[in-house]
Structures are given as C-alpha cells and as structure tokens.
Enzyme design. Structure first.
Site, short mmCIF file in Angstrom:
data_model
loop_
_atom_site.label_atom_id
_atom_site.label_comp_id
_atom_site.label_asym_id
_atom_site.label_seq_id
_atom_site.Cartn_x
_atom_site.Cartn_y
_atom_site.Cartn_z
N THR A 73 0.24 -1.13 -7.00
CA THR A 73 -0.73 -2.24 -6.39
C THR A 73 -1.62 -3.58 -7.03
OG1 THR A 73 -1.05 -1.05 -4.17
CG2 THR A 73 -2.83 -2.67 -3.98
N ASN A 74 -1.96 -3.28 -8.00
CA ASN A 74 -3.13 -4.12 -8.79
C ASN A 74 -2.11 -5.26 -10.29
OD1 ASN A 74 -5.86 -3.60 -9.72
ND2 ASN A 74 -4.74 -1.29 -9.00
N LYS A 98 0.66 10.40 -4.85
CA LYS A 98 -0.37 9.28 -5.88
C LYS A 98 -1.04 9.21 -4.44
CE LYS A 98 -2.83 5.09 -7.19
NZ LYS A 98 -2.68 3.71 -7.71
#
Length: 325
Positions: free
Chosen positions: A57-58, A181
């Site tokens: 995502t980052n 995660k």
C-alpha cells in the site's frame, strides 16, 4: 484445495519488514525516479531490516505496472547483493481483481527474484465476494502460485471485506499460504492464529508498528510497517528488545514510536512521503503520489506531521548497530 503438494512452503521470516515507498518524477508521466528509488532502497536494506515489501500500500501498488514491479524487485535484489545481503527476503504485492491476473503476477514475482507474495482480497465486485468466494480465491491462488502466499487483510482498501478468524483457520491449512498481515488492528486475530498454528506454519504479522509489542505478546512473528521507511532502527529496537526479554524497555520504546506513527497514519501516503522526503533530504518534487492522489501541499498539515513525526528522529540517531541497545 487442489493438487498442490502437502509439503509446507518456507516460513515467512520473523521480524520487521518495510513496505518500501515508490518515488516518482514530478512530470506529466510521473515515471519512477530510479535514482531516488535506488537511494531509498540502499538506506532501507543497509539499516538491517528483516525484509523488503515491494508494491505494498505504501508503495502505491495499484498505480504500478507489471514491468515496473519487475524492475523494482530486480533493483532491490541487486542492491541487497551489493551491500552483502544477497538472501534478503523480498515480498511483492500481487493484488488484483481477477484470479488469473493475480496468479500471473505471482509468476512475475518469482521470475524477477521475489521470495513471497502479499495478496489483498479482490474487491471490485465486493458485493459478490462472500466468505466462500474469498476462501476459494486464496486456495486457487495458493495452488497455482510458485511462491508462498501471505494474505493481506486490510478492509479499509477493499470495500470493507474482512478475512475473519474462521477463514484464517481454514486458509492456514494450505501448505502454500504461510501467513497473514493484519492491517485491521485485529489483536484477537493474532492470538487466535497463534492458538491454532505454529508460527513456522502460518504466521500473523501486525500491519502497523504502533501495536507491535501487544501483537508479539500474543504470538505475532513481527510487523510490516511503513514507519520503517524513516525510522527502521526504532522499529527494530522494539522487536529486538522484546525478543531479548527486555519487556519494560520494549514497552517504553513502543510508546514513543506510537506517538510518531500517528503522523504516518493520519498523514496518509502523501503525508508519509512528504515527511520522509523532508527529513531524509530527498528532493521534495519527487515526493508526490501518482495522480489522482492529491499532493500534500497544505502548509498547516505539513507543519503538523513534522511536529508529530520528527521527535522520534533523536531516538533513531541515537541507535547504533542492530542489537546494541
């Protein structure tokens, strides 16, 4: 499950993994700024982190092409070898909206040099994604993937779809699904996973570092955290102190990091990139997310995120080689 061998895939490495930011040029095409990307990856890998996640995502995964993902993996592997860490675990985000496409990206990941894949629930047709459909997706994917699969549970970016504990109990039985995660903040899920599985068979990882100590206390094997893009040693310190049995010191370090992590969380990806660039001396023109994600240009927001995030820099600068605390 299909015809895949019952032999367990290699366990997901414990410790602190970072979802690397992806840096883009500030021009019409917003191509990757490869010089800055190389500089950032050298910083991350040299810091001693336990693994690198590409296209999380980052890393703005949804904006990256397959060829860009391939090049990012190859660059990461080359840098790891150059700094003496040729076997550094590399995970690629291979999320997508069709099973066929996700399977294809797992093969790309293998060919480019990745070790694991991190996969979200497909969510474009979220209204059709029942519990059975989600489980079937991950099992079909795991049957076909040449790399071990880590489930990425982040309801906030997949229209609220959640991989619940019943689903994790079943999916953890697949020999090619090695972990989850949890960016849902589900501390109880961590505990239930650990109650049901040995970490070497199916691991639960925190999705943020501001609850790393609580997660470790109920059986998590580590964390995948965006904070490590700026403060890798501070993240590693918490993990290492806890594993060394220095619980009070780990808890104290956790509280300090939690204050700073709020800046990353509230700031969003554009705020994270801006503050990382600002504090690491990167060119600010390369800190913008790919459009249409807006620029982090509000000066009051910039001042706020800097005020919240910068103090942890003193801790980071005071930390030496990993393990010396």
């Amino acid at each position: 499950m299909g015809s895949i061998s019952a032999v367990r895939s290699k366990a997901y490495p414990p410790g602190v993994h970072v979802p690397s930011l992806t840096w883009f040029r500030d021009d019409a095409t917003q191509s990757i700024d490869w010089n800055l990307q190389k500089q950032h990856l050298e910083f991350l890998i040299s810091s001693g982190l336990d693994g690198i996640v590409i296209a999380g995502t980052n890393g703005e995964a949804v904006t990256l092409s397959a060829d860009e993902k391939r090049q990012l993996i190859q660059m990461t592997r080359e840098i790891a070898a150059q700094v003496g860490r040729p076997l550094l675990p590399i995970t690629l985000g291979t999320s997508g909206h069709s099973t066929r496409d996700v399977i294809a990206e797992t093969h790309l990941a293998k060919e480019a040099g990745a070790d694991y894949v991190l996969v979200l629930v497909p969510s474009y047709f979220h209204f059709a994604m029942t519990q059975d459909a989600i489980v079937a997706f991950f099992e079909e994917l795991a049957d076909a993937s040449p790399l071990p699969v880590v489930i990425y549970n982040f309801p906030g970016v997949v229209a609220g779809l959640d991989v619940n504990s019943e689903m994790l109990e079943r999916l953890g039985q697949h020999p090619n699904i090695v972990g989850v995660k949890l960016t849902c903040g589900g501390i109880a899920k961590v505990a239930r996973v650990r109650a049901q599985y040995k970490p070497e068979d199916f691991a639960a990882l925190a999705g943020q570092s501001d609850w790393l100590v609580p997660a470790l206390s109920v059986g998590s094997t580590g964390v995948i955290t965006g904070v490590a893009n700026l403060y890798p040693k501070a993240c590693l310190q918490i993990y290492d102190l806890y594993k060394a049995g220095k619980l009070q010191a780990a808890e104290a370090a956790q509280l300090e990091l939690a204050k700073a992590e709020w800046g990353f969380g509230k700031g969003g990806i554009n705020g994270t990139k801006w503050v990382v660039a600002k504090l690491r001396g990167y060119p600010l023109e390369s800190c913008h997310c790919r459009r249409p994600y807006p620029k982090y240009s509000d000066e009051s927001k910039q001042a706020w995120v800097l005020k919240v995030v910068e103090p942890l820099g003193a801790v980071e600068q005071g930390l030496g080689k990993r393990g010396v605390y």
